[in-house]
Design an enzyme around this catalytic site. Structure first.
Site, short mmCIF file in Angstrom:
data_model
loop_
_atom_site.label_atom_id
_atom_site.label_comp_id
_atom_site.label_asym_id
_atom_site.label_seq_id
_atom_site.Cartn_x
_atom_site.Cartn_y
_atom_site.Cartn_z
CG ASP A 228 -14.87 0.85 6.69
OD1 ASP A 228 -16.11 0.92 6.50
OD2 ASP A 228 -14.03 1.10 5.79
CE LYS B 23 -3.91 1.90 2.67
NZ LYS B 23 -4.77 1.63 3.85
#
Length: 236
Positions: free
Chosen positions: A135, A41
């Site tokens: 989330d 990432k």
């Protein structure tokens, strides 16, 4: 030929992008020492415009560093350069549950049970470490060798206790949020349990229980419309 980038012992091709976030891009990469496939990432420092995102990023790294569980995506390494932050994580070769759900619309009850058993093991580990995810959704349930794992800890936070009440701005994906989160009221780690229930309903039926056009409409539906399962779905 696509550009190859290297960061310490890892390399990746810019052509092998496997995901995109608001402030990041994720690539399929390689640990050149072990030949292990990883996910990298990349967060561009130039995109970080406010302290809130800096705090969330620091939380993500801190939370993931302390986790080592079969049903949680593992953080392998973190690197900081003048221009970028690199988070190197376990690569999940089966994609995510959101992809499967999108292609099949509804999942069989037996498959949903398998997914939930794995995810609940991961969630149990988070609860034991006083971590709230904030989330949980099918797109954040990753699959590696048929094992389901919780990933994407961008909104995660440590709690002093599982009953600690958080009063904060709204974080997460509205359709999966608890009424307390959506209404910007105090909420605890139990908001993750709510989100998991919404995920279960969506995987079984193909839709979330209260389709809505905005936050206020969704909150109103949650508070006033009873949850129902479609008549054409057989559930034990």
């Amino acid at each position: 030929m696509a550009e190859i980038k290297r960061i310490e012992k890892y390399s990746f091709s810019v052509a092998n992008k496997i995901g995109t976030g608001a402030f990041s891009k994720v690539y399929k990469g390689l640990d050149e020492k072990t030949q292990k496939i990883v996910a990298i990432k990349v967060i561009e420092m130039a995109t970080i415009k406010n302290q809130t995102f800096v705090n969330l990023l620091q939380n993500e790294v801190t939370v993931m560093k302390g986790l080592n569980h079969e049903n949680i995506v593992k953080l392998e390494d973190v690197y900081n350069t003048a221009n970028n932050i690199y988070l190197v994580t376990e690569f999940c070769n089966g994609g995510d549950v959101g992809d499967i759900h999108a292609s099949k619309k509804r999942l069989q009850e037996s498959q949903v049970k398998t997914i939930l058993k794995d995810i609940m093991k991961g969630l149990q580990e988070l609860i034991s470490k006083k971590i709230i995810h904030r989330d949980l959704k099918p797109q954040n349930f990753f699959i590696h060798n048929d094992v389901h794992k919780i990933g994407d800890f961008g909104f995660a936070k440590f709690l002093n206790s599982e009953d600690e009440v958080i009063v904060t701005t709204m974080l997460g994906t509205p359709l999966y949020m608890s009424p307390q989160c959506l209404g910007k009221k105090g909420y605890s780690s139990k908001c993750d349990i709510w989100s998991l229930g919404i995920c279960m309903y969506e995987m079984l039926t193909g839709n979330t229980p209260w389709p809505s056009n905005n936050h206020l409409e969704l909150l109103n539906h949650m508070q006033n419309v009873s949850i129902k399962f479609p008549n054409d779905i057989v559930i034990s």
